[in-house]
Write an enzyme that holds these catalytic residues in place. Structure first.
Site, PDB file in Angstrom:
ATOM      1  N   GLU A  61       7.130  14.376  -4.885  1.00  0.00           N
ATOM      2  CA  GLU A  61       7.278  12.356  -5.524  1.00  0.00           C
ATOM      3  C   GLU A  61       8.601  12.913  -6.758  1.00  0.00           C
ATOM      4  OE1 GLU A  61       3.986   9.783  -5.456  1.00  0.00           O
ATOM      5  OE2 GLU A  61       4.254   9.493  -7.146  1.00  0.00           O
TER       6      GLU A  61
ATOM      7  N   LYS B   7       3.988   0.721   0.739  1.00  0.00           N
ATOM      8  CA  LYS B   7       2.993  -0.375   0.426  1.00  0.00           C
ATOM      9  C   LYS B   7       4.253  -1.686   0.883  1.00  0.00           C
ATOM     10  CE  LYS B   7       2.248   1.356  -4.290  1.00  0.00           C
ATOM     11  NZ  LYS B   7       2.112   1.936  -5.865  1.00  0.00           N
TER      12      LYS B   7
ATOM     13  N   LYS C 224      -2.626   2.502 -12.962  1.00  0.00           N
ATOM     14  CA  LYS C 224      -1.715   1.746 -13.975  1.00  0.00           C
ATOM     15  C   LYS C 224      -0.988   0.413 -13.821  1.00  0.00           C
ATOM     16  CE  LYS C 224       2.589   3.578 -15.391  1.00  0.00           C
ATOM     17  NZ  LYS C 224       3.440   3.964 -15.029  1.00  0.00           N
TER      18      LYS C 224
ATOM     19  N   HIS D  32      -5.731  34.705   5.086  1.00  0.00           N
ATOM     20  CA  HIS D  32      -7.023  35.245   6.999  1.00  0.00           C
ATOM     21  C   HIS D  32      -6.259  33.929   7.410  1.00  0.00           C
ATOM     22  CE1 HIS D  32      -9.521  37.938   6.067  1.00  0.00           C
ATOM     23  NE2 HIS D  32      -9.411  37.661   5.134  1.00  0.00           N
TER      24      HIS D  32
ATOM     25  N   GLU E 234      -4.774   0.065  -1.627  1.00  0.00           N
ATOM     26  CA  GLU E 234      -5.858   0.898  -1.837  1.00  0.00           C
ATOM     27  C   GLU E 234      -7.095   0.692  -2.501  1.00  0.00           C
ATOM     28  OE1 GLU E 234      -2.949   1.552  -1.508  1.00  0.00           O
ATOM     29  OE2 GLU E 234      -2.702   2.896  -0.199  1.00  0.00           O
TER      30      GLU E 234
ATOM     31  N   GLY F 176       2.347   7.473 -13.140  1.00  0.00           N
ATOM     32  CA  GLY F 176       1.395   8.070 -12.900  1.00  0.00           C
ATOM     33  C   GLY F 176       0.597   9.470 -12.666  1.00  0.00           C
ATOM     34  N   ARG F 177       1.660  10.085 -11.389  1.00  0.00           N
ATOM     35  CA  ARG F 177       1.651  11.445 -11.697  1.00  0.00           C
ATOM     36  C   ARG F 177       1.811  12.406 -12.746  1.00  0.00           C
ATOM     37  NH1 ARG F 177       6.156   9.816  -9.543  1.00  0.00           N
ATOM     38  NH2 ARG F 177       8.464  10.620 -10.139  1.00  0.00           N
TER      39      ARG F 177
HETATM   40  O1  F6P Z   1       1.921   6.448  -4.793  1.00  0.00           O
HETATM   41  C1  F6P Z   1       2.963   5.950  -5.785  1.00  0.00           C
HETATM   42  C2  F6P Z   1       2.709   5.138  -6.417  1.00  0.00           C
HETATM   43  O2  F6P Z   1       2.947   4.357  -7.317  1.00  0.00           O
HETATM   44  C3  F6P Z   1       2.259   6.869  -7.669  1.00  0.00           C
HETATM   45  O3  F6P Z   1       3.090   7.322  -8.215  1.00  0.00           O
HETATM   46  C4  F6P Z   1       0.487   6.316  -8.894  1.00  0.00           C
HETATM   47  O4  F6P Z   1       0.028   7.114  -9.148  1.00  0.00           O
HETATM   48  C5  F6P Z   1       0.303   5.943  -7.010  1.00  0.00           C
HETATM   49  O5  F6P Z   1       1.086   4.867  -6.786  1.00  0.00           O
HETATM   50  C6  F6P Z   1      -1.151   4.889  -7.684  1.00  0.00           C
HETATM   51  O6  F6P Z   1      -0.661   3.906  -8.452  1.00  0.00           O
HETATM   52  P1  F6P Z   1      -1.235   2.589  -9.584  1.00  0.00           P
HETATM   53  O7  F6P Z   1      -2.522   3.514 -10.755  1.00  0.00           O
HETATM   54  O8  F6P Z   1      -0.727   2.061 -10.173  1.00  0.00           O
HETATM   55  O9  F6P Z   1      -2.596   2.399  -8.572  1.00  0.00           O
END
Ligand code: F6P
Length: 547
Positions: free
Chosen positions: A355, A514, A209, A386, A215, A269-270
């Protein structure tokens, strides 16, 4: 309109619930069933292909009435209206919260800053559709003219968990394309994925987003470098596409404008798998199935928006969570799908639930004086039976659980299905009934044990029971029913956030991570150890000496 800002503990209903809790905390559900022949019917919601039985909960009609009174006192009905109509309910980030608009119908109108966003949503859906068709049919080819065989989704958090869970859950409906997900900044993850790929026939979908997430950008750069070992820079356009709100940054990465799928800041995002973030879903199961997933979610949206509170599935489930979290002081909840397809479902829900509602400051800016977000966990049954069921049955903690099952299996194997479903049903019955001293004694006496042996083993063989469960029984796992399940939990999250008077749609806690990682990274890169506590300094030293 802004969300109401009412501390739930100041309501009349909360006080009555506290008194009522003392009347009910030691009542056994078995006895409630014994005195009320109507209980199962009264506490079941049958809706479309869903049968939601919440009768195996430690509640009476009075509990339900008081919980609904609480919902009314905190103005849940007004909040639901604001949620669907594009109000700026994500106040801390000054945004609307409109994942529901992504699955709205074409004729719907949803306004953000006086502009109806539905035409734009449908424009992007058209782009997803055309692109998916061209890749699946093989019409759109890679740099050497070969059709694509593999798709790699590069993203993290909401840009990974939703698509990964849906692709896995709908694998029965999948086409010939192999899908892979790279999320962790752990270089071993990306390398394990790369080693299975032929760059000639692989399409990379970078999902971010913000397009600033460490990452995702690290993985995307590593993959681009690997790709450029085989191909010229110009071919990036054929093999890389991106989903983002940050068009400028995507272009800086080298992706062409035509290959960018936009999204909007009013999609969290979620909650974003319904947008172009779900491109990998559409590529993997086809746009038609992706669209069915959206229609299922839309059906649940309409149910949540229109059904009376007392027969509204997300409302009832959300209130039950509040009941256990705030009155019984339960700390966690389990979600147990009796379907291997939903293997990743609890992991996906962890982001959605924790979150969103892992907050301690209320909507007035004050620290809450009551518990909020629950810890969520789970694994598919029967495997989990189990593994951790021992603790649910005989441990010291109260763990309310959602059992999700499908009446029809996709391959139609009746013997397996009968066994699966008998476990599904038997467990909730056993969790409720437990096993009394008398039952356990009779059982032990029928073995070869002496009287003293029976006496000694007896305490270990007794099950208190009275463990609450919801049974969410669904006809069949389809793209539509999966869409309904996901939307059901999204709305349940919303209900809980409203009752707890917190903002469910920001995530400052995760964003802190972050910043912190970046400052340590500077120390590692510059070979310095600046301004850290002794423990952190030692860890940095250990890394420096071992790496
Ligand atoms: O983990 C924090 C967050 O801001 C989430 O809400 C989001 O889904 C994720 O990082 C990834 O963010 P982006 O889509 O901006 O890479």
């Amino acid at each position: 309109m802004a969300l109401p800002k009412i501390n739930p503990t100041t309501t009349k209903a909360w006080k009555k619930l506290q008194e009522h809790f003392h009347d009910i905390e030691n009542v056994h559900m078995k006895d409630l069933f014994a005195i009320d022949a109507q209980r199962a019917e009264d506490f079941t919601i049958a809706w479309e292909d869903f049968y939601v039985d919440y009768s195996k909960n430690r509640i009476t009609k009075e509990t339900k009435k008081l919980l609904l009174d609480l919902a009314k006192e905190v103005k849940l009905d007004e909040a639901i209206k604001s949620y669907f109509s594009g109000d700026i309910i994500n106040e801390t980030e000054q945004r609307a919260v409109l994942h529901t608009a992504l699955r709205a119908q074409k004729s719907d109108k949803v306004y953000v800053n006086d502009i109806n966003v539905i035409p734009e949503v449908f424009e992007v859906k058209e782009k997803i559709k055309d692109f998916s068709h061209s890749i699946i049919s093989g019409a759109r080819k890679g740099a050497t003219g070969r059709a694509f065989t593999d798709i790699v989704n590069i993203g993290i958090g909401g840009s990974d968990l939703g698509p990964a869970m849906v692709v896995d859950s709908l694998q029965f409906y999948k086409n010939h394309l192999n899908t892979h997900f790279v999320s962790n900044v752990d270089g071993d993850h990306v390398n394990e994925v790369i080693k299975k790929l032929n760059p000639e026939t692989t399409l990379f979908v970078i999902v971010s987003k913000t397009f600033t997430t460490q990452e995702t950008l690290t993985n995307a750069n590593t993959i681009r470098d690997w790709f450029l070992k085989s191909f010229e820079k110009e071919t990036i356009a054929k093999h890389f596409v991106a989903v983002s709100t940050n068009i400028e940054k995507v272009q800086d990465f080298g992706i062409e404008k035509d290959n960018i799928f936009p999204m909007w800041d009013w999609v969290g995002g979620r909650f974003s798998l319904w947008s172009a973030v779900g491109l990998t879903i559409s590529l993997s199961v086809g746009f038609e199935n992706f669209d069915k997933l959206l229609s299922g979610a839309n059906a649940m949206d309409r149910h949540f928006k229109n059904a009376p509170l007392d027969s509204n599935i997300p409302v009832v489930l959300g209130l039950l969570t509040v009941w256990y979290n705030n009155f019984f002081k339960a700390e966690s909840e389990a979600v147990i799908p009796y379907s291997q397809y939903l293997n990743q479902f609890a992991t996906y829900l962890q982001q959605g639930i924790m979150e969103s509602n892992g907050k301690s400051i209320d909507r007035n800016g004050n620290r809450v004086n009551y518990q909020t977000g629950t810890i969520i966990w789970g694994e598919p049954g029967t495997n989990s039976q189990h593994a951790f069921f021992q603790l649910i049955h005989q441990g010291t903690k109260l763990i309310p659980a959602d059992f999700i099952g499908f009446a029809e299996s996709l391959y139609g194997n009746k013997d397996h299905q009968d066994k699966l479903i008998s476990n599904f049903i038997a467990q909730t019955e056993a969790l409720m009934n437990g096993k009394t001293k008398e039952e356990a004694t009779t059982e032990l006496q029928s073995s070869n044990l002496s009287e003293a042996g029976v006496e000694k083993l007896l305490p270990y063989k007794v099950f208190e029971g009275n463990k609450p469960t919801n049974t969410i029984f669904i006809k069949k796992l389809t793209p539509e029913s999966l869409g309904k399940i996901i939307a059901m939990y999204e709305h349940k999250i919303f209900v809980q956030g409203i009752i707890w008077n917190i903002f469910s749609f920001d995530q400052f806690g995760v964003e802190l991570g972050k910043q912190l990682a970046n400052s340590i990274l500077q120390d590692i890169k510059n070979n310095t150890i600046a301004n850290h506590d002794a423990s952190t300094a030692n860890l940095l030293n250990f890394y420096k000496n071992k790496a």
